[in-house]
Design a protein around this motif. Sequence first.
Motif, PDB file in Angstrom:
ATOM      1  N   MET A 190       0.823  -1.217   0.000  1.00 11.92           N
ATOM      2  CA  MET A 190       0.000   0.000   0.000  1.00 11.92           C
ATOM      3  C   MET A 190       0.858   1.269   0.000  1.00 11.92           C
ATOM      4  O   MET A 190       0.391   2.325  -0.394  1.00 11.92           O
ATOM      5  N   GLY A 191       2.086   1.152   0.482  1.00 11.67           N
ATOM      6  CA  GLY A 191       2.945   2.336   0.541  1.00 11.67           C
ATOM      7  C   GLY A 191       2.757   3.112   1.819  1.00 11.67           C
ATOM      8  O   GLY A 191       3.718   3.581   2.420  1.00 11.67           O
ATOM      9  N   ARG A 192       1.520   3.267   2.240  1.00 13.46           N
ATOM     10  CA  ARG A 192       1.204   3.928   3.513  1.00 13.46           C
ATOM     11  C   ARG A 192       0.419   2.936   4.375  1.00 13.46           C
ATOM     12  O   ARG A 192      -0.805   3.056   4.520  1.00 13.46           O
ATOM     13  N   PRO A 193       1.094   1.959   4.936  1.00 18.00           N
ATOM     14  CA  PRO A 193       0.382   0.892   5.658  1.00 18.00           C
ATOM     15  C   PRO A 193      -0.403   1.385   6.863  1.00 18.00           C
ATOM     16  O   PRO A 193      -1.339   0.723   7.299  1.00 18.00           O
ATOM     17  N   TRP A 194      -0.012   2.559   7.406  1.00 20.67           N
ATOM     18  CA  TRP A 194      -0.751   3.067   8.561  1.00 20.67           C
ATOM     19  C   TRP A 194      -2.152   3.550   8.174  1.00 20.67           C
ATOM     20  O   TRP A 194      -2.975   3.836   9.033  1.00 20.67           O
ATOM     21  N   LEU A 195      -2.418   3.618   6.863  1.00 21.83           N
ATOM     22  CA  LEU A 195      -3.752   3.991   6.388  1.00 21.83           C
ATOM     23  C   LEU A 195      -4.517   2.778   5.867  1.00 21.83           C
ATOM     24  O   LEU A 195      -5.484   2.926   5.123  1.00 21.83           O
ATOM     25  N   ALA A 196      -4.089   1.597   6.233  1.00 16.61           N
ATOM     26  CA  ALA A 196      -4.734   0.375   5.735  1.00 16.61           C
ATOM     27  C   ALA A 196      -6.200   0.307   6.146  1.00 16.61           C
ATOM     28  O   ALA A 196      -7.007  -0.313   5.454  1.00 16.61           O
ATOM     29  N   TYR A 197      -6.546   0.977   7.244  1.00 18.21           N
ATOM     30  CA  TYR A 197      -7.945   0.936   7.694  1.00 18.21           C
ATOM     31  C   TYR A 197      -8.885   1.634   6.719  1.00 18.21           C
ATOM     32  O   TYR A 197     -10.105   1.487   6.814  1.00 18.21           O
ATOM     33  N   PHE A 198      -8.343   2.382   5.767  1.00 20.07           N
ATOM     34  CA  PHE A 198      -9.186   3.012   4.753  1.00 20.07           C
ATOM     35  C   PHE A 198      -9.952   1.963   3.934  1.00 20.07           C
ATOM     36  O   PHE A 198     -10.980   2.279   3.329  1.00 20.07           O
ATOM     37  N   CYS A 199      -9.433   0.758   3.873  1.00 16.79           N
ATOM     38  CA  CYS A 199     -10.089  -0.297   3.092  1.00 16.79           C
ATOM     39  C   CYS A 199     -11.278  -0.913   3.809  1.00 16.79           C
ATOM     40  O   CYS A 199     -12.026  -1.690   3.216  1.00 16.79           O
ATOM     41  N   LEU A 200     -11.471  -0.602   5.074  1.00 13.29           N
ATOM     42  CA  LEU A 200     -12.535  -1.210   5.852  1.00 13.29           C
ATOM     43  C   LEU A 200     -13.826  -0.407   5.700  1.00 13.29           C
ATOM     44  O   LEU A 200     -13.804   0.804   5.450  1.00 13.29           O
ATOM     45  N   PRO A 201     -14.985  -1.044   5.852  1.00 12.97           N
ATOM     46  CA  PRO A 201     -16.274  -0.334   5.733  1.00 12.97           C
ATOM     47  C   PRO A 201     -16.550   0.511   6.973  1.00 12.97           C
ATOM     48  O   PRO A 201     -17.322   0.134   7.864  1.00 12.97           O
ATOM     49  N   LEU A 202     -15.914   1.657   7.051  1.00  5.97           N
ATOM     50  CA  LEU A 202     -16.036   2.532   8.211  1.00  5.97           C
ATOM     51  C   LEU A 202     -17.263   3.437   8.091  1.00  5.97           C
ATOM     52  O   LEU A 202     -17.796   3.648   7.000  1.00  5.97           O
ATOM     53  N   PRO A 203     -17.732   3.999   9.210  1.00  5.22           N
ATOM     54  CA  PRO A 203     -18.878   4.922   9.163  1.00  5.22           C
ATOM     55  C   PRO A 203     -18.608   6.135   8.267  1.00  5.22           C
ATOM     56  O   PRO A 203     -17.461   6.513   8.033  1.00  5.22           O
ATOM     57  N   ASN A 204     -19.656   6.762   7.794  1.00  6.41           N
ATOM     58  CA  ASN A 204     -19.533   7.841   6.809  1.00  6.41           C
ATOM     59  C   ASN A 204     -18.887   9.098   7.371  1.00  6.41           C
ATOM     60  O   ASN A 204     -18.449   9.958   6.602  1.00  6.41           O
ATOM     61  N   GLN A 205     -18.812   9.251   8.691  1.00  6.71           N
ATOM     62  CA  GLN A 205     -18.210  10.469   9.219  1.00  6.71           C
ATOM     63  C   GLN A 205     -16.701  10.501   8.995  1.00  6.71           C
ATOM     64  O   GLN A 205     -16.068  11.544   9.123  1.00  6.71           O
TER      65      GLN A 205
END
Length: 491
Positions: A135-150
């Motif tokens: 990913m290059g920025r592994p600390w942002l891997a949570y972006f791939c998860l279905p997170l709330p819209n906020q």
Amino acid sequence: MASHSESIIREPLITGKDITYARITNEVLFPVENKPNKAWWIGFITAFLGAMLWVVAISLTFWYGLGEWGLNKTVGWAWDITGFVWWVGIGHAGTLISAVLLLFRQNWRNSINRSAEAMTIFAVVCAATYIVAHMGRPWLAYFCLPLPNQYVLWVNWNSALMMDVFAISTYFSVSLVFWYTGLLPDIASIRDRAPRGLRRRIYSVLSFGWTGSVKTWQRFETVSLILAGISTPLVLSVHTIVSFDFATSLEPGWHTTIFPPYFVAGAIFSGFAMVQTLLLITRKVLGLENYITMFHIESMNKIIILTGSIVGVAYITEFFIAWYSGVEYEQYAFINRATGPYWWAYWSMMSCNVISPQLFWFKKLRRSIPFSWFLSVVVNIGMWFERFVIIVTSLHRDYVPSSWAMFYPTWVDLGVFIGSIGVFFTLFLLFIRVLPSVAMAEVKLLVKTASEQAKKKLIDSGTLDKEHVEEYLESLKKYDSVDLADYEIQK
């Protein structure tokens, strides 16, 4: 438990004399309840050193970025996605053995499903590390998860890479639940045999209060069938979605509809090869020859022949479609694979995946344990080359000649890949150290019907057709765990 007698013509799934439920428990749990032997320590230390190499290589990648890899502007995917697809493919055999063969009532799966399922989980773990690392920025891997819209996210839900995340996470979750559910009665056996203390308390928690009552077994079998039904579509869907990473693009060499079935066949091919690699050593080191027999080994070799032939047809079909399309870019992509700078990778792939499995048509080679192990390693080397050929040779020469470039791996690329193998074997060796590598509860179901001793009782009864008995005794000659001197062969 079935009370009927199995046909004498069928080869036994358990060999040995005086096989009892207690003996199965003692032999399978011996490496769990006793100190590991020298062979285990040699394997574990070697694998752990590889895992440490992975930690160093991944740490450098996370700290300095993807510039530590050999990627360039033209070849943006290389060993990272090659390793990812390779590991996902290896994990497929576990699901096929545990789920599909269960639904088809193939009892020969009982001895090998536990290790194959564990292999699936550990392979998916290794594949997941590649997803995060590239990913290059592994600390942002949570972006791939279905997170709330906020959360302020700009996720491309049309991307096949997002499909990868959901496919792999679903595959891992279902495989883990299926594997652990099958472990419950065996963990309870370890709990009941363990002396009072910390060890017993740990296994007591892990067994989830298993009592072994009739109602418990009924629910266990029902849940197993439900999970098998859920897992079966994953055999087809997971690697189909992985193939979409390439098939949905317009890149010459990738833009083809044959990729989904081609990838699935290749995944089963490499998965069974890895099962052979692991189990042929495990059965010898742990003394499980009576439960993982020549019948299991030969059956898996036959599946390797089948899936290897399917993969070979897919390779030929790719060339035909490229020629038939009339698209010069597509045609050049395949000519470049076979004759370009990476010709050695292409012909290594063809030799390992298409030519070498055909040697299993010879019965003597198919039943040779050293040759089976050697060829299983060759197949997995070939499947790694297949993913490398698909990815790198398609990217390094695209539509614009001025952007053509070569890919050269760095030592960090090598470290991540070799280290991931170390992680895999470290996890597997720890697994066979603390949990039974053979499903005891399922193997015990075969003692009264499909074991050598059950069939010998039928022979001794003198009620069987003489030709059938001779055919059965002839089939026993391939077993390395059967003593034919125990049989009185009447001419």
